[in-house]
Design a protein around this motif. Structure first.
Motif, mmCIF file in Angstrom:
data_model
loop_
_atom_site.group_PDB
_atom_site.id
_atom_site.type_symbol
_atom_site.label_atom_id
_atom_site.label_comp_id
_atom_site.label_asym_id
_atom_site.label_seq_id
_atom_site.Cartn_x
_atom_site.Cartn_y
_atom_site.Cartn_z
ATOM 1 N N GLY A 116 8.621 54.908 -62.393
ATOM 2 C CA GLY A 116 8.729 54.877 -63.841
ATOM 3 C C GLY A 116 9.516 56.062 -64.360
ATOM 4 O O GLY A 116 9.406 57.176 -63.815
ATOM 5 N N VAL A 117 10.317 55.838 -65.403
ATOM 6 C CA VAL A 117 11.064 56.908 -66.064
ATOM 7 C C VAL A 117 10.616 56.915 -67.525
ATOM 8 O O VAL A 117 10.995 56.035 -68.307
ATOM 9 N N LEU A 118 9.775 57.880 -67.869
ATOM 10 C CA LEU A 118 9.162 57.953 -69.193
ATOM 11 C C LEU A 118 9.674 59.209 -69.885
ATOM 12 O O LEU A 118 9.057 60.271 -69.831
ATOM 13 N N MET A 119 10.840 59.081 -70.525
ATOM 14 C CA MET A 119 11.498 60.265 -71.104
ATOM 15 C C MET A 119 12.220 59.913 -72.389
ATOM 16 O O MET A 119 12.626 58.770 -72.605
ATOM 17 N N GLU A 120 12.384 60.947 -73.214
ATOM 18 C CA GLU A 120 13.269 60.816 -74.360
ATOM 19 C C GLU A 120 14.690 60.561 -73.868
ATOM 20 O O GLU A 120 15.052 60.914 -72.740
ATOM 21 N N LEU B 34 10.720 53.327 -69.292
ATOM 22 C CA LEU B 34 9.593 53.230 -70.218
ATOM 23 C C LEU B 34 9.912 54.027 -71.472
ATOM 24 O O LEU B 34 10.565 55.065 -71.408
ATOM 25 N N HIS B 35 9.465 53.530 -72.605
ATOM 26 C CA HIS B 35 9.784 54.168 -73.888
ATOM 27 C C HIS B 35 8.673 55.139 -74.274
ATOM 28 O O HIS B 35 7.508 54.726 -74.411
ATOM 29 N N PRO B 36 8.992 56.428 -74.497
ATOM 30 C CA PRO B 36 7.937 57.406 -74.812
ATOM 31 C C PRO B 36 7.289 57.182 -76.172
ATOM 32 O O PRO B 36 6.216 57.726 -76.433
ATOM 33 N N GLY B 37 7.927 56.375 -77.031
ATOM 34 C CA GLY B 37 7.352 56.120 -78.342
ATOM 35 C C GLY B 37 6.412 54.936 -78.394
ATOM 36 O O GLY B 37 5.803 54.663 -79.433
ATOM 37 N N ASP C 95 8.149 66.140 -71.572
ATOM 38 C CA ASP C 95 7.023 66.534 -72.422
ATOM 39 C C ASP C 95 6.593 65.411 -73.356
ATOM 40 O O ASP C 95 5.404 65.121 -73.488
ATOM 41 N N ARG C 96 7.561 64.769 -74.010
ATOM 42 C CA ARG C 96 7.185 63.727 -74.967
ATOM 43 C C ARG C 96 6.560 62.537 -74.253
ATOM 44 O O ARG C 96 5.616 61.922 -74.740
ATOM 45 N N GLY C 97 7.114 62.191 -73.091
ATOM 46 C CA GLY C 97 6.568 61.070 -72.348
ATOM 47 C C GLY C 97 5.124 61.306 -71.950
ATOM 48 O O GLY C 97 4.261 60.429 -72.095
ATOM 49 N N LEU C 98 4.830 62.515 -71.459
ATOM 50 C CA LEU C 98 3.458 62.836 -71.059
ATOM 51 C C LEU C 98 2.535 62.891 -72.271
ATOM 52 O O LEU C 98 1.389 62.434 -72.218
ATOM 53 N N ALA C 99 3.039 63.435 -73.381
ATOM 54 C CA ALA C 99 2.225 63.491 -74.598
ATOM 55 C C ALA C 99 1.893 62.089 -75.079
ATOM 56 O O ALA C 99 0.792 61.828 -75.576
ATOM 57 N N GLY C 100 2.846 61.164 -74.922
ATOM 58 C CA GLY C 100 2.613 59.787 -75.356
ATOM 59 C C GLY C 100 1.590 59.058 -74.527
ATOM 60 O O GLY C 100 1.048 58.036 -74.956
ATOM 61 N N LEU C 101 1.313 59.563 -73.328
ATOM 62 C CA LEU C 101 0.305 58.944 -72.462
ATOM 63 C C LEU C 101 -1.069 59.591 -72.609
ATOM 64 O O LEU C 101 -1.986 59.268 -71.856
ATOM 65 N N ALA C 102 -1.188 60.512 -73.550
ATOM 66 C CA ALA C 102 -2.462 61.223 -73.727
ATOM 67 C C ALA C 102 -3.601 60.231 -73.889
ATOM 68 O O ALA C 102 -3.528 59.305 -74.699
ATOM 69 N N GLY C 103 -4.637 60.419 -73.095
ATOM 70 C CA GLY C 103 -5.789 59.529 -73.173
ATOM 71 C C GLY C 103 -5.665 58.305 -72.299
ATOM 72 O O GLY C 103 -6.620 57.560 -72.134
ATOM 73 N N ALA C 104 -4.450 58.065 -71.744
ATOM 74 C CA ALA C 104 -4.267 56.890 -70.890
ATOM 75 C C ALA C 104 -3.423 57.241 -69.680
ATOM 76 O O ALA C 104 -2.695 56.412 -69.170
ATOM 77 N N LYS C 105 -3.504 58.503 -69.246
ATOM 78 C CA LYS C 105 -2.656 58.947 -68.140
ATOM 79 C C LYS C 105 -3.024 58.218 -66.853
ATOM 80 O O LYS C 105 -4.166 58.281 -66.411
ATOM 81 N N LEU D 146 6.592 63.756 -61.451
ATOM 82 C CA LEU D 146 7.598 64.816 -61.422
ATOM 83 C C LEU D 146 7.949 65.103 -62.873
ATOM 84 O O LEU D 146 8.594 64.290 -63.539
ATOM 85 N N ALA D 147 7.468 66.219 -63.392
ATOM 86 C CA ALA D 147 7.625 66.550 -64.806
ATOM 87 C C ALA D 147 8.883 67.384 -64.995
ATOM 88 O O ALA D 147 9.013 68.467 -64.405
ATOM 89 N N LEU D 148 9.793 66.888 -65.817
ATOM 90 C CA LEU D 148 11.004 67.625 -66.164
ATOM 91 C C LEU D 148 10.797 68.179 -67.562
ATOM 92 O O LEU D 148 10.928 67.474 -68.557
ATOM 93 N N GLY D 149 10.437 69.423 -67.645
ATOM 94 C CA GLY D 149 10.115 70.020 -68.934
ATOM 95 C C GLY D 149 9.068 71.090 -68.723
ATOM 96 O O GLY D 149 8.825 71.559 -67.612
ATOM 97 N N SER D 150 8.386 71.463 -69.807
ATOM 98 C CA SER D 150 7.429 72.569 -69.733
ATOM 99 C C SER D 150 5.988 72.094 -69.648
ATOM 100 O O SER D 150 5.065 72.901 -69.684
ATOM 101 N N ALA D 151 5.795 70.778 -69.556
ATOM 102 C CA ALA D 151 4.429 70.262 -69.547
ATOM 103 C C ALA D 151 3.678 70.736 -68.309
ATOM 104 O O ALA D 151 4.237 70.838 -67.222
ATOM 105 N N CYS D 152 2.401 71.013 -68.512
ATOM 106 C CA CYS D 152 1.555 71.452 -67.399
ATOM 107 C C CYS D 152 0.751 70.260 -66.887
ATOM 108 O O CYS D 152 0.155 69.522 -67.664
ATOM 109 N N LEU D 153 0.756 70.094 -65.580
ATOM 110 C CA LEU D 153 -0.017 69.036 -64.947
ATOM 111 C C LEU D 153 -1.002 69.662 -63.980
ATOM 112 O O LEU D 153 -0.745 70.736 -63.422
ATOM 113 N N ASP D 154 -2.136 68.974 -63.762
ATOM 114 C CA ASP D 154 -3.019 69.484 -62.727
ATOM 115 C C ASP D 154 -2.346 69.283 -61.374
ATOM 116 O O ASP D 154 -1.521 68.409 -61.186
ATOM 117 N N SER D 155 -2.691 70.130 -60.422
ATOM 118 C CA SER D 155 -1.993 70.153 -59.139
ATOM 119 C C SER D 155 -2.120 68.839 -58.392
ATOM 120 O O SER D 155 -1.278 68.490 -57.567
#
Length: 516
Positions: free
Chosen positions: A61-65, A87-90, A112-122, A128-137
């Motif tokens: 999946g590619v979930l990015m702006e 996948l559309h982050p919006g 970052d936006r893609g991960l934020a859009g999945l909040a609560g349904a990750k 592989l996060a491209l940005g500053s988002a923090c993920l658990d290891s």
């Protein structure tokens, strides 16, 4: 020596890389990436994904702006040998999670936006996060240059190149897998049809989860040309943006023409650099084709048509100011002839073949083998002459010259007090009224039966005056019950008129603008 290209969709990028290694493959805003740079970034991302997953993924999946990282992600997913799932982050988180599960996505490229859009349904899968988002290891895949691939992983023609989701009649999105072999046939036809070359500058107007975006990217990259995504603010003065970029290939939905017209910028000869102007995704009005042709006099204007299930587009009509207006029906340009290597039939209401008008059914190498969920295949395929034919659900008419013209959706036709009414015909009549720029007609069901609601743009015209004009051209059974003036139509994420939103507004009795 004749140039050959492999079966993989990514082979088109590799051909561009060989032709134009130091040319810009992509320009987003002021940022440019050459073919070499984009290739190396994709190899590193692909290798990192493969290194960070227990086994090679079948779908990524590619979930990015829509920025540089998203284009890198599309190519990287293909380089892993997996099917790319844009996948559309919006989109709502639950809908995105549903698509991820349905597609069998086992690794995700996200920003970052893609991960934020999945909040609560990750989903519980590696990212592989491209940005500053923090993920658990547990979920994080590190970007590791040392893991970069030396070359893309090989694929077969029967392997899926990408998976897209179309809206389903049940409200559940339908997954459409398109094979590498289908894309190879498609782009080989386009290579023969168009004279794209290394110095071309392509627009990129579509979101990456819309299949027309595949056309932009891999036509351009197969020619060694440059792709320039069009930012929303550019539509305020689109001719200036086209001139500043020296753009030569434009591709969008026809709604872009109306949008530019409303800005007052659509004037004769304002886009002289364009060589090709292509429109798809919704019906192209004759008026719009003619006005765009005047604004880009050196361009060939084409109306290209096709459902996602038939690999982007499967017909085309080249607009001729001399002959095309006489071929239009309900003010709509023909969709042309079906691609070489494909057969088509028109089915009448009785399911029998009709020579002149009916549902368009197509078979050939661009046809998908079936939806991700086999239950979605029900009613969408016809078995005929030992072959599977896709039932498009579109009503078309065969013209005297053999070309096809779109009449409307089968499911859009309604019965009103015994009248069989095609909304497209009513829309054409409303557009002919003084002061109206464009019109969309939707049906709604009330306690008294089905009635038509006409939404229109342009200057405000009172419903009484509109009804008076329409009575000269429409019988009473086809008259809209209500008229709604809008400053502009709502557009969906792919810049197509959002007819579903207008239908919902009509059903809810939402009186946007002024009503009758």
């Amino acid at each position: 020596m004749k140039e050959t290209i492999g079966v993989a969709l990514y082979d088109r990028f590799l051909r561009g890389l060989a032709r134009s290694p130091r040319r810009a493959a992509l320009r987003v805003g002021a940022r440019r990436l050459t073919y070499e740079e984009l290739h190396q970034k994709a190899l590193v991302c692909a290798g990192s994904l493969l290194d960070g997953t227990p086994e090679p993924p079948k779908a990524v999946g590619v979930l990015m702006e829509k920025g540089v990282d998203a284009y890198v992600g599309i190519l990287a997913a293909l380089y892993t040998g997996a099917a790319v799932v844009p996948l559309h982050p919006g989109f709502p988180a639950d809908r995105t999670a549903m698509m991820i599960e349905a597609a069998g996505v086992s690794a995700l490229l996200a920003d970052d936006r893609g991960l934020a859009g999945l909040a609560g349904a990750k989903p519980d899968l590696p990212v592989l996060a491209l940005g500053s988002a923090c993920l658990d290891s547990r979920h994080h895949i590190p970007l590791s240059p040392r893991a970069g691939l030396a070359e893309p992983r090989p694929v077969a023609g029967t392997d899926p190149a990408y998976l897209l989701f179309t809206s389903g009649s049940t409200g559940r999105p339908k997954g459409v897998p398109i094979r590498h072999g289908s894309t190879r046939h498609y782009f080989e036809l386009l290579d023969k049809r168009y004279d794209f070359h290394e110095e071309d500058i392509f627009s990129q107007t579509f979101d990456l989860n819309f299949d027309c975006g595949i056309f932009d990217l891999f036509c351009a990259w197969g020619a060694g040309a440059s792709v320039h995504p069009v930012p929303p603010h550019a539509y305020r003065d689109l001719p200036a943006f086209v001139a500043e970029r020296a753009m030569t290939v434009w591709f969008s939905t026809p709604s872009a023409i109306s949008l530019v017209r409303r800005t007052g910028r659509l004037a004769p000869s304002v886009m002289p650099t364009l060589r090709w102007s292509l429109f798809a995704g919704e019906a192209l009005r004759a008026r719009d084709a003619a006005q765009w042709q005047e604004s880009a006099p050196r361009a060939t204007v084409e109306n290209i048509y096709g459902p996602t299930e038939l690999t982007v587009t499967v017909t085309r009509h080249s607009w001729s100011p001399e002959t095309s207006p006489g071929l239009c029906v309900n003010g709509l340009a023909p969709i042309g002839t079906v691609h070489e290597g494909h057969d088509h039939v028109l089915l009448g209401p009785d399911g029998e073949e009709s020579g002149a008008e009916g549902e368009l059914c197509v078979t050939g190498p661009q046809l998908m083998t079936g939806y991700l969920d086999p239950a979605d295949n029900r009613g969408r395929f016809l078995r005929r002459d030992g072959r599977d034919w896709y039932r498009t659900g579109d009503r078309v008419r065969r013209l005297g010259n053999g070309e096809l013209v779109y009449l409307g959706r089968l499911d859009a036709q309604v019965q009103i007090h015994g009248w069989r009414v095609e909304p497209a015909e009513v829309e054409h009549a409303v557009r002919g009224c003084a002061g109206v720029d464009d019109a969309v007609v939707v049906a709604r069901t009330t306690d008294e039966g089905v009635e038509l609601i006409a939404y229109h743009t342009g200057r405000f015209v009172s419903p009484v005056l509109l009804a008076g004009q329409l009575r000269d051209v429409l019988p009473d059974g086809m008259m809209p019950k209500r008229f709604e003036h809008l400053r502009e139509f709502p557009l969906n994420s792919n810049r197509k008129i959002d007819r579903a939103a207008l239908a919902r507004a009509a059903a809810e009795g939402d009186r946007e603008g002024s009503g009758s």
